[in-house]
Design an enzyme around this catalytic site. Structure first.
Site, mmCIF file in Angstrom:
data_model
loop_
_atom_site.group_PDB
_atom_site.id
_atom_site.type_symbol
_atom_site.label_atom_id
_atom_site.label_comp_id
_atom_site.label_asym_id
_atom_site.label_seq_id
_atom_site.Cartn_x
_atom_site.Cartn_y
_atom_site.Cartn_z
ATOM 1 N N ASP A 180 14.894 97.214 -109.424
ATOM 2 C CA ASP A 180 14.880 97.124 -111.066
ATOM 3 C C ASP A 180 13.591 96.544 -111.452
ATOM 4 O OD1 ASP A 180 17.377 98.241 -111.842
ATOM 5 O OD2 ASP A 180 18.313 96.440 -111.765
ATOM 6 N N ILE A 181 13.091 95.450 -110.623
ATOM 7 C CA ILE A 181 12.122 94.713 -111.148
ATOM 8 C C ILE A 181 10.866 95.468 -111.068
ATOM 9 C CG2 ILE A 181 10.727 92.538 -110.273
ATOM 10 C CD1 ILE A 181 13.113 91.278 -109.664
#
Length: 398
Positions: A180-181
């Site tokens: 996600d990051i």
């Protein structure tokens, strides 16, 4: 608002982590980021707890630590995207925005009349970034995805964790939602590249960003190790597959991380541990041979390092410029003098708790000062402000 993007408006229709992470980066850089949230419910992560922020009296609020980690500096607007009124608000906002972030399932916003083809009619310069698990096309395009499953599907878990046959062996996910990051970071890079290109062409663009693509891309050296050798990368615990000695080693009172990166550093390391002959031994004098003979070298290093405490070795290695470090817990990170000097932890004003701690952006500019003065917003905190600016009333959001 200060920052190099203070002239940019971002319409953030995303939820969870990847899109909001990108929106937070853009907000840190000074952009006005308007976060559209589902009326009465908000971003899913508002409920991803405990823990929750405590108010000024010490009572838990509805603001989860997860939500607070990824929505700093934004404005929150409650809108029902399924309603004609809500869709009209989004179109009005899109007409005045530079960038749009969204991570709905493929085709969802199109059914609401809010897809790229719809919105570029009201704003040809709009940069529309769609973040999905698998992209806009392909056999998985319509499937839902979360970070954990993409860490597995993208191969990351196959190379993370203790090796087979050792205690605790088995695939492991990374301790933060790393896909996600990184997807959020790729989204930020993409929209800023499109923004730069728009200065020449005057046209917006559509960005198709997939979490599985990101997971595949960040296999980096492990992917190339496989592609050039044909061998399947395996879990090695903390042992680096290409550079040695890089590992966690036991010391007398704990553990130390060594990150020796080249032959010159290994010479200094050998001197520091009192075994200069290791650097002259043909089995260890080059990185290639150290990797090939790690089964002999590793026990020799472990035996020597077990003779002193962590603080002793850190002092010795720092003096010899040998890269090393302790394994800090999260609280220890925030007590680290370098982290404190860089002011990575700051307290922002918050309407419920007085202040809320925030891990701020690592970006530093000489001319463009980043300001961290806006905490993650309460649900719908800016609805009236935004609708009034658009010449609309509260009834237009639903």
């Amino acid at each position: 608002m200060s920052g190099p993007l203070s002239h940019i408006r971002v319409l953030d229709l995303s939820r969870i982590m990847a899109g909001p992470w990108s929106g937070q980066i853009l907000a840190d850089l000074g952009a006005e980021v308007i976060k559209v949230e589902r009326a009465g419910v908000g971003d899913d992560t508002r409920r991803w707890g405990p823990p929750y922020l405590k108010d000024s009296d010490g009572n838990p609020t509805g603001e989860s630590g997860y939500f607070l980690s990824v929505n700093r500096g934004k404005k929150s607007v409650e809108i029902d995207l399924a309603s004609a009124e809500g869709q009209a608000v989004v179109k009005a906002l899109a007409a005045e925005s530079d960038i749009l972030l969204e991570n709905f399932k493929v085709g969802t916003l199109g059914r609401y009349g809010l897809g790229y083809e719809d919105l570029k009619k009201v704003n040809p310069g709009l940069i529309y970034c769609s973040i999905t698990g698998f992209g806009q096309d392909g056999p998985y395009a319509n499937e839902v995805a979360y970070d954990f499953m993409i860490q597995a599907m993208g191969g990351l878990m196959s190379i993370t964790g203790a090796p087979d046959g050792s205690p605790g062996a088995g695939p492991q996910k990374v301790g933060v939602p790393i896909i996600d990051i990184v997807t959020g970071m790729y989204a930020t890079i993409s929209v800023l590249a499109a923004l730069s290109e728009r200065e020449r062409s005057g046209k917006g663009d559509f960005i198709d960003l997939a979490m599985l693509d990101t997971a595949t891309a960040i296999l980096s050296n492990q992917a190339m190790n496989h592609l050039v050798s044909g061998a399947t990368p395996v879990r090695r615990g903390n042992k680096h597959p290409n550079i040695q000695p890089q590992d966690v080693f036991p010391v007398r009172d704990g553990h130390i991380v060594l990150a020796v990166g080249n032959d010159e550093q290994f010479q200094r390391f050998a001197n520091a541990i009192g075994n200069p002959e290791l650097a002259e031994d043909p089995r260890y004098s080059t990185n290639r041979e150290r990797v090939n003979n790690l089964d002999i070298l590793h026990p020799l290093i472990s035996e020597r390092l077990a003779e002193k405490d962590l603080s002793d070795w850190i002092e010795i290695f720092n003096a010899e410029k040998v890269p090393c470090g302790p394994i800090n817990s999260v609280p220890m990170v925030f007590n680290d003098p370098q982290v404190q000097h860089r002011q990575m932890l700051q307290n922002l004003p918050h309407p419920l708790s007085g202040t809320v701690p925030s891990v701020v952006s690592p970006m530093r500019f000489e001319r463009s000062t980043l300001s961290f003065d806006k905490a993650p917003p309460l649900l719908g905190a800016h609805t009236e402000e935004i609708l009034t600016a658009l010449g609309l009333g509260k009834e237009d959001k639903a």
